[in-house]
Design a protein around this motif. Structure first.
Motif, PDB file in Angstrom:
ATOM      1  N   ASP A  66      -0.565  -6.443   4.380  1.00 38.16           N
ATOM      2  CA  ASP A  66       0.543  -6.057   3.700  1.00 38.16           C
ATOM      3  C   ASP A  66       0.275  -4.592   3.168  1.00 38.16           C
ATOM      4  O   ASP A  66      -0.397  -4.490   1.865  1.00 38.16           O
ATOM      5  N   PRO A  67      -0.137  -3.567   4.104  1.00 37.80           N
ATOM      6  CA  PRO A  67      -0.224  -2.077   3.718  1.00 37.80           C
ATOM      7  C   PRO A  67      -0.099  -1.425   2.429  1.00 37.80           C
ATOM      8  O   PRO A  67      -0.050  -0.130   1.906  1.00 37.80           O
ATOM      9  N   VAL A  68       1.805  -1.853   2.332  1.00 33.49           N
ATOM     10  CA  VAL A  68       2.505  -1.648   1.094  1.00 33.49           C
ATOM     11  C   VAL A  68       2.083  -1.926  -0.214  1.00 33.49           C
ATOM     12  O   VAL A  68       1.337  -1.565  -1.108  1.00 33.49           O
ATOM     13  N   ARG A  69       1.826  -3.558  -0.488  1.00 33.91           N
ATOM     14  CA  ARG A  69       1.236  -4.048  -1.413  1.00 33.91           C
ATOM     15  C   ARG A  69       0.231  -4.178  -1.661  1.00 33.91           C
ATOM     16  O   ARG A  69      -0.226  -3.630  -2.765  1.00 33.91           O
ATOM     17  N   LEU A  70      -0.778  -3.532  -1.206  1.00 33.00           N
ATOM     18  CA  LEU A  70      -2.770  -3.707  -1.817  1.00 33.00           C
ATOM     19  C   LEU A  70      -2.500  -2.300  -0.278  1.00 33.00           C
ATOM     20  O   LEU A  70      -2.226  -2.055   0.666  1.00 33.00           O
ATOM     21  N   SER A  71      -3.554  -1.668  -1.425  1.00 37.54           N
ATOM     22  CA  SER A  71      -4.187  -0.899  -0.474  1.00 37.54           C
ATOM     23  C   SER A  71      -6.440  -1.464   0.050  1.00 37.54           C
ATOM     24  O   SER A  71      -6.505  -2.220  -0.331  1.00 37.54           O
TER      25      SER A  71
END
Lengths: 242, 317
Positions: A66-71
């Protein structure tokens, strides 16, 4: 370490905004699988809620997060940390050996003759050769629960059909190149059909859905028409089945 | 959670049209079993339709491709339509898009044919109701998963579609999307592509062509992937050992014509890839009609990620 570090394995390759392709090996080999399944399990615990999907295959593991939770860089760091400490699984997949009851017969395996002709074996030898080996599941794909297994005896190697069939019946057991598979659902397909299994390969009501998982071991067990029918197998001949 | 909500039949299918699919966010955590992602081909418009209808993130909408669908409301409904302009009318009167409207009992909502874009999203306040299969109602006909019947079936004339009964409170949030977020899909888009590992295997000429060509969308375009027509791209490697493919992956088969892979793609594949489209560029491509022109632009992940996070922050809790 010697060689070109840019080409060293394992390495991480960009798979878009929310994915990393972990390339662990160069060649197809059964020995790859305990490393790939181990990394998949470790990603599940390390990523937790930020994990979206994992797609293991012959030599790689695709990690989607999930690119919101994790870069992407944080995700990369997590995977790199796991790789440093990675130990192969003792048991691959579920650690199970699946026995798939299979009715080898020209009525449900219309390419038995073609394979016999191509390999110079008799039909009985083809059946014996295919059913005497234990195979490993390398990857799932193409359709839900469709397991790519191998490697088959090199003597059985046979190219795909020039024109794929529009509909291959459920349970069809097939070979192409050095691989074998059984069709969980009726789909188009270009592999050589040897027979049919009564095993339920994909079941939406079953825990885990798919009978086979990457790393599992599989044996095709030759059964008679009577035994196949007793186990719920469908003996509708290929022509009628479409 | 959803199981306790009340479902009721609210809409009758008058004409099922060529393709109308129930889509929530998609099926996740099952791709290792060979099960595809599904979900809205245009995530952007789907998100706006649900938001304007007052629905939470993840609610199921109807994805209407090409048009042709005709529906009759069996009671008064609050709805929003976003995405493609398919010439929708309510009892013959044009329907405003990108805003919440009331669809009165007995009125016929009819989609005609594409004016701008290819896929419209119809969200009904409360959300369409169906029993999830493997965690989602996303319809994938090929896999016989999802949809109103759970088996990925197409809509049929006379079907009755259920919705979850809204809570009775008035919908919160904006009822009309600002002008600058409404897409005109007739424009030729520039699609953001994040280069992948095999990009160095393409010839210099092919890399120049890849990013300096107006690619034409082929007829071979569906929810699995969209083929682009243009100069033949040449790659030093013909095929790879099959590996997982992410949304938006742009693969190049030996014929040199790239295929951008969308929501219903196969989970693994073995063609070399230029890279992957950003999620919002994949959404944008899904609105292109055959013959429309698109351009690819190589991007770093930084600004693309910021843009995507900004988009999600507006909709996701």
């Amino acid at each position: 370490m010697t060689g070109n570090p840019a080409n060293a394995l394992p390495r991480l390759e960009s798979a878009g905004l929310d994915g990393w392709m972990v390339r662990l090996f160069e060649q197809i080999d059964e020995a790859n699988l305990p490393w790939i399944t181990a990394l998949a399990r470790q990603c599940e615990s390390a990523f937790g809620d930020a994990l979206v999907d994992l797609v293991p295959s012959y030599t790689t593991l695709l990690v989607v997060f999930d690119p919101v939770r994790l870069s992407p860089s944080d995700a990369r760091q997590k995977i790199t940390d796991l790789l440093v400490e990675l130990e192969p699984d003792e048991h691959m997949g579920t650690g199970q050996v699946h026995e798939l009851p299979t009715f080898y017969d020209p009525s449900v395996g219309p390419d038995l003759d073609r394979v016999a002709e191509h390999t110079g074996m008799t039909v009985a030898e083809v059946i014996d050769c295919h059913s005497s080996k234990t195979y490993r599941v390398f990857a799932l794909g193409f359709a839900p629960g469709f397991a790519f297994m191998g490697l088959i005896d090199p003597r059985l190697e046979c190219p795909r059909l020039d024109t794929p069939r529009k509909k291959v019946p459920v349970g069809s057991v097939a070979i192409a190149a050095r691989q074998t598979a059984a069709y969980p659902t009726a789909t188009p397909g270009g592999w050589n059909l040897l027979g049919r299994t009564s095993a339920r390969l994909f079941d939406r009501e079953r825990e885990g859905f798919s009978l086979l998982r990457v790393g599992d071991e599989v044996r095709f067990v030759s059964v008679s028409r009577e035994e196949f029918e007793r186990q719920g197998g469908d003996t509708t001949p290929m022509e009628a089945a479409g | 959670m959803t199981a306790q909500r009340k479902m009721e039949s609210a809409i009758r299918v008058h004409r099922s049209g060529p393709l109308a699919l129930l889509q929530d966010l998609g099926r996740f955590g099952v791709r290792h079993l060979g099960v595809t992602q599904g979900g809205p081909a245009d995530l952007y418009s789907w998100a706006w339709a649900n938001y304007l209808a007052g629905n939470p993130w993840g609610s199921a909408s109807l994805e209407i491709t090409f048009g042709g669908l005709q529906l009759v409301a069996e009671r008064d409904l609050d709805i929003a339509i976003a995405g493609a302009d398919l010439g929708a009318t309510l009892d013959g009167q044009p329907v405003p898009l990108w805003q919440r409207i009331t669809w009165k009992e007995g009125q016929k909502l009819a989609f005609a044919s594409p004016v701008s874009g290819l896929r419209a999203y119809l969200s009904v306040r409360g959300g369409f109701a169906a029993e999830p299969v493997m965690g989602s109602v996303a319809t994938v006909g090929r896999e016989q998963l999802g949809g109103f019947d759970g088996w990925g079936s197409k809509l049929a004339d006379g079907d009755r579609l259920a919705i979850y009964t809204p809570d009775g409170k008035p919908a919160e949030g904006m009822s009309e999307a600002p002008d600058d977020v409404r897409m005109d899909f007739r424009e030729s888009p520039v699609l953001e592509l994040l280069p992948g590992a095999q990009i160095g295997e393409f010839t210099g000429r092919s890399l120049y062509d890849a990013f300096n060509t107006w690619w034409r969308v082929d007829d071979r375009a569906d929810r699995m992937g969209v083929r682009l027509l243009g100069p033949k791209l040449q790659c030093r490697i013909g095929s790879l050992i099959s590996e997982g493919i992410n949304l938006g992956g742009v693969q190049v088969p030996p014929d040199g014509q790239p295929i951008a892979l969308l929501n219903d793609r196969q989970t693994i594949g073995g063609y070399p890839r230029l890279g992957a489209l950003s999620p919002l560029s994949a959404s944008r491509l899904a609105q292109c009609l055959p013959g429309q022109e698109v351009r690819l632009r190589a991007c770093g992940s930084g600004p693309v990620l910021e843009h995507y996070r900004c988009f999600l922050a507006g909709f996701r809790p």
